[in-house]
Scaffold this motif. Structure first.
Motif, mmCIF file in Angstrom:
data_model
loop_
_atom_site.group_PDB
_atom_site.id
_atom_site.type_symbol
_atom_site.label_atom_id
_atom_site.label_comp_id
_atom_site.label_asym_id
_atom_site.label_seq_id
_atom_site.Cartn_x
_atom_site.Cartn_y
_atom_site.Cartn_z
ATOM 1 N N ARG A 22 0.835 -1.209 0.000
ATOM 2 C CA ARG A 22 0.000 0.000 0.000
ATOM 3 C C ARG A 22 0.871 1.262 0.000
ATOM 4 N N GLU A 23 0.512 2.217 -0.833
ATOM 5 C CA GLU A 23 1.254 3.470 -0.932
ATOM 6 C C GLU A 23 0.290 4.642 -0.898
ATOM 7 N N PRO A 24 0.764 5.812 -0.441
ATOM 8 C CA PRO A 24 -0.082 7.011 -0.541
ATOM 9 C C PRO A 24 -0.361 7.308 -2.016
ATOM 10 N N LEU A 25 -1.589 7.673 -2.318
ATOM 11 C CA LEU A 25 -1.972 7.984 -3.702
ATOM 12 C C LEU A 25 -2.781 9.266 -3.709
ATOM 13 N N ASN A 26 -2.220 10.324 -4.277
ATOM 14 C CA ASN A 26 -3.002 11.556 -4.339
ATOM 15 C C ASN A 26 -4.051 11.449 -5.448
ATOM 16 N N LEU A 27 -4.925 12.412 -5.504
ATOM 17 C CA LEU A 27 -6.039 12.341 -6.447
ATOM 18 C C LEU A 27 -5.565 12.400 -7.895
ATOM 19 N N ASP A 28 -4.518 13.163 -8.176
ATOM 20 C CA ASP A 28 -4.011 13.254 -9.542
ATOM 21 C C ASP A 28 -3.533 11.894 -10.053
ATOM 22 N N VAL A 29 -2.831 11.161 -9.207
ATOM 23 C CA VAL A 29 -2.348 9.827 -9.593
ATOM 24 C C VAL A 29 -3.531 8.895 -9.813
ATOM 25 N N ARG A 30 -4.496 8.932 -8.926
ATOM 26 C CA ARG A 30 -5.674 8.051 -9.066
ATOM 27 C C ARG A 30 -6.449 8.381 -10.329
ATOM 28 N N LEU A 31 -6.607 9.671 -10.602
ATOM 29 C CA LEU A 31 -7.339 10.078 -11.801
ATOM 30 C C LEU A 31 -6.592 9.631 -13.051
ATOM 31 N N SER A 32 -5.275 9.752 -13.048
ATOM 32 C CA SER A 32 -4.468 9.317 -14.183
ATOM 33 C C SER A 32 -4.611 7.814 -14.428
ATOM 34 N N ILE A 33 -4.602 7.035 -13.353
ATOM 35 C CA ILE A 33 -4.768 5.579 -13.483
ATOM 36 C C ILE A 33 -6.119 5.251 -14.101
ATOM 37 N N VAL A 34 -7.157 5.930 -13.629
ATOM 38 C CA VAL A 34 -8.511 5.685 -14.145
ATOM 39 C C VAL A 34 -8.604 6.085 -15.620
ATOM 40 N N VAL A 35 -8.061 7.260 -15.959
ATOM 41 C CA VAL A 35 -8.129 7.753 -17.344
ATOM 42 C C VAL A 35 -7.398 6.811 -18.293
ATOM 43 N N GLU A 36 -6.171 6.430 -17.951
ATOM 44 C CA GLU A 36 -5.375 5.588 -18.847
ATOM 45 C C GLU A 36 -5.958 4.183 -18.967
ATOM 46 N N SER A 37 -6.530 3.661 -17.889
ATOM 47 C CA SER A 37 -7.184 2.345 -17.952
ATOM 48 C C SER A 37 -8.410 2.402 -18.855
ATOM 49 N N ALA A 38 -9.169 3.482 -18.738
ATOM 50 C CA ALA A 38 -10.343 3.662 -19.597
ATOM 51 C C ALA A 38 -9.932 3.752 -21.061
ATOM 52 N N HIS A 39 -8.834 4.465 -21.332
ATOM 53 C CA HIS A 39 -8.297 4.561 -22.696
ATOM 54 C C HIS A 39 -8.018 3.160 -23.252
ATOM 55 N N GLY A 40 -7.388 2.320 -22.428
ATOM 56 C CA GLY A 40 -7.051 0.975 -22.870
ATOM 57 C C GLY A 40 -8.281 0.159 -23.235
ATOM 58 N N ALA A 195 -14.141 10.271 -22.669
ATOM 59 C CA ALA A 195 -14.405 11.686 -22.956
ATOM 60 C C ALA A 195 -14.742 12.447 -21.680
ATOM 61 N N ARG A 196 -15.578 11.862 -20.839
ATOM 62 C CA ARG A 196 -15.953 12.526 -19.586
ATOM 63 C C ARG A 196 -14.759 12.643 -18.644
ATOM 64 N N LEU A 197 -13.944 11.592 -18.589
ATOM 65 C CA LEU A 197 -12.774 11.620 -17.708
ATOM 66 C C LEU A 197 -11.740 12.638 -18.184
ATOM 67 N N LEU A 198 -11.572 12.747 -19.499
ATOM 68 C CA LEU A 198 -10.609 13.719 -20.026
ATOM 69 C C LEU A 198 -11.069 15.151 -19.729
ATOM 70 N N THR A 199 -12.379 15.386 -19.851
ATOM 71 C CA THR A 199 -12.910 16.701 -19.512
ATOM 72 C C THR A 199 -12.646 17.011 -18.048
ATOM 73 N N LEU A 200 -12.841 16.013 -17.215
ATOM 74 C CA LEU A 200 -12.599 16.161 -15.775
ATOM 75 C C LEU A 200 -11.124 16.432 -15.504
ATOM 76 N N ASN A 201 -10.274 15.706 -16.201
ATOM 77 C CA ASN A 201 -8.822 15.855 -16.013
ATOM 78 C C ASN A 201 -8.356 17.243 -16.451
ATOM 79 N N ARG A 202 -8.908 17.738 -17.567
ATOM 80 C CA ARG A 202 -8.532 19.077 -18.038
ATOM 81 C C ARG A 202 -8.967 20.155 -17.043
ATOM 82 N N SER A 203 -10.142 19.970 -16.463
ATOM 83 C CA SER A 203 -10.613 20.956 -15.473
ATOM 84 C C SER A 203 -9.726 20.934 -14.232
ATOM 85 N N ARG A 204 -9.171 19.777 -13.940
ATOM 86 C CA ARG A 204 -8.272 19.633 -12.802
ATOM 87 C C ARG A 204 -6.966 20.389 -13.036
#
Length: 206
Positions: A22-40, A195-204
């Motif tokens: 287990r490691e600390p995971l900030n929101l940016d890292v978690r969002l990136s994991i979700v976005v890239e997994s969705a892309h795949g 598309a929704r996740l990328l919009t969210l990521n850009r707003s971040r």
């Protein structure tokens, strides 16, 4: 000779839940994991030469490298489902993440992977395990909040549930709930999710 890529961080499940990894995971890292997994998954569903349905999307099958870049793994179930068949009499996969529609009628579709991905999002933002044995209380808790139009603040991982993150987390939870719709036709495609996740990521990043 077989050549494998060494995935140093192990699986998303390990990082989220196993005490020794287990490691600390900030929101940016978690969002990136979700976005890239969705892309795949979106690529597999709509851009690959032959459509690929994964059939067993879960944190244990999302591997992470040194930079937390996700790699979707374990395509055993997608190979077991014959390409020329829409239904199977032998429903296989992890029941915790399984689309209830697939479970009932044995028809694996892109929307089955979408459902499973919705559960993955909930684990990422809550850092709680989804389980099948107790009727999946994690999914049930988020769905009940949505049904009652309540904020899911208490369900978010306290490590990331800070004032500045709550709006984004609410949006992520909303995307997940959309993926979990029991009406298959009302679920988004993985392309829509991206598309929704990328919009969210850009707003971040603004």
């Amino acid at each position: 000779m077989l050549v494998y890529e060494f995935i140093s961080k192990g699986s998303l499940h390990d990082i989220l839940h196993e005490s020794d990894k287990r490691e600390p995971l900030n929101l940016d890292v978690r969002l990136s994991i979700v976005v890239e997994s969705a892309h795949g998954l979106a690529y597999m569903h709509s851009q690959a030469h032959t459509k690929i349905l994964h059939g067993d999307v879960k944190p244990a099958n999302i591997l992470l490298d040194d930079n937390f870049v996700p790699k979707i793994s374990d395509f055993g179930i997608s190979r077991l489902i014959a390409i020329d068949k829409e239904h199977t009499a032998n429903v296989i996969g992890d029941m915790t993440y399984m689309d209830p529609v697939y479970l009932q009628i044995g028809r694996l579709t892109e929307k089955s992977d979408v459902y499973s991905f919705g559960v993955v999002i909930l684990e990422v933002i809550s850092r709680k395990k989804a389980t099948h044995s107790d009727n999946n209380s994690l999914v049930t808790s988020f769905l009940e909040c949505h049904k009652e139009k309540k904020k899911a603040t208490e369900l978010f991982d306290k490590e990331i549930a800070t004032t500045g993150n709550l709006e984004l987390l609410d949006t992520l939870a909303g995307i997940a709930v959309g993926c979990l719709n029991l009406d298959v036709d009302q679920r988004p495609s993985m392309t829509d999710v991206v598309a929704r996740l990328l919009t969210l990521n850009r707003s971040r990043m603004v």
